[in-house]
Scaffold this motif. Sequence first.
Motif, short mmCIF file in Angstrom:
data_model
loop_
_atom_site.label_atom_id
_atom_site.label_comp_id
_atom_site.label_asym_id
_atom_site.label_seq_id
_atom_site.Cartn_x
_atom_site.Cartn_y
_atom_site.Cartn_z
N UNK A 225 0.81 -1.22 0.00
CA UNK A 225 0.00 0.00 0.00
C UNK A 225 0.84 1.28 0.00
N UNK A 226 2.14 1.13 0.19
CA UNK A 226 3.00 2.32 0.27
C UNK A 226 3.66 2.64 -1.05
N UNK A 227 4.96 2.80 -1.01
CA UNK A 227 5.73 3.08 -2.22
C UNK A 227 5.65 1.88 -3.15
N UNK A 228 5.36 2.13 -4.41
CA UNK A 228 5.15 1.04 -5.35
C UNK A 228 6.43 0.70 -6.12
N UNK A 229 6.63 -0.60 -6.40
CA UNK A 229 7.78 -1.00 -7.24
C UNK A 229 7.71 -0.31 -8.60
N UNK A 230 8.85 -0.10 -9.24
CA UNK A 230 10.20 -0.54 -8.88
C UNK A 230 10.96 0.43 -7.97
N UNK A 231 10.30 1.47 -7.44
CA UNK A 231 11.01 2.40 -6.56
C UNK A 231 11.57 1.66 -5.36
#
Length: 285
Positions: A225-231
């Motif tokens: 639910x947080x930072x989304x891949x690929x970050x």
Amino acid sequence: MNFKEFWRAFSQNKGAVAGLVFMSIVGLLAIFAPWVAPHDPIEQYREHFLQGPVWAGGTSQFLLGTDELGRDLLSRLIHGARLSLLVGLVSVVLAMIPGVILGLVAAFAGKWVDAAIMRAMDIVMALPSLLMAVAIMAILGPGLLNAMIAIALVSLPAYVRLVRASAIGELQRDYVTAARLSGARTLRLMFVTVLPNCTAPLIVHATMSFSAAILEIAALGFLGLGVQPPLPEWGTMLASARDYIESAWWVVTLPGLTILWSVLAINLVGDGLRDALDPKLKSAT
């Protein structure tokens, strides 16, 4: 208290100094991540899938090994520090500003306004913070900005209660009475007279909230639910690596240890700040 006195009191806590040194290094790595990281955090080296760290049979090209997609783990941890610290810092600011304002309003306004604000904060605190953050994210949707808003909202009641309690204690002091008699208006009393004397507990709580925010963004990232891949973000790295915990321990252990050490270091700094900024507590101990 001047800076020299503050540093003398703070430096007596060796754990706090160690935590400050560690977080200073992490902060510098995060700021200069594009120049410090040896590789692009999202670049895939397909001939190096799940390569171990250099001390476990790996090569010097990838000091901490690679993940399941062949991305350099050290570079992802360094860039992940940038995201995690940014989310923590912004979340603290987003919670502190309205928290300070609402806390001062609750302390200075009549009992009905005070009761309304505090009951609203009690409603927010009725649910565990992570569960509340997940519920907010379910409404707002996944993403970096929404994660910061969710973490700030669940952190807000603690700031309101802390500022209100500190301000009510200060309202009984003689200097506030003197300011009233000299004709100071309510806004001046709130933000110029009373608020500066509430900053010590506020700074300590903000430091502790910073570590809690890092844990919460990692938890939200782990849940998707947080930072989304690929970050690269520490919690997201844990989520994508959990299937390889037995075959490639480093892809789970290293992000987990980074979260652990960062949260521990920030809490140690907060403990040192509490001792240095609260002379009553120091004399009691």
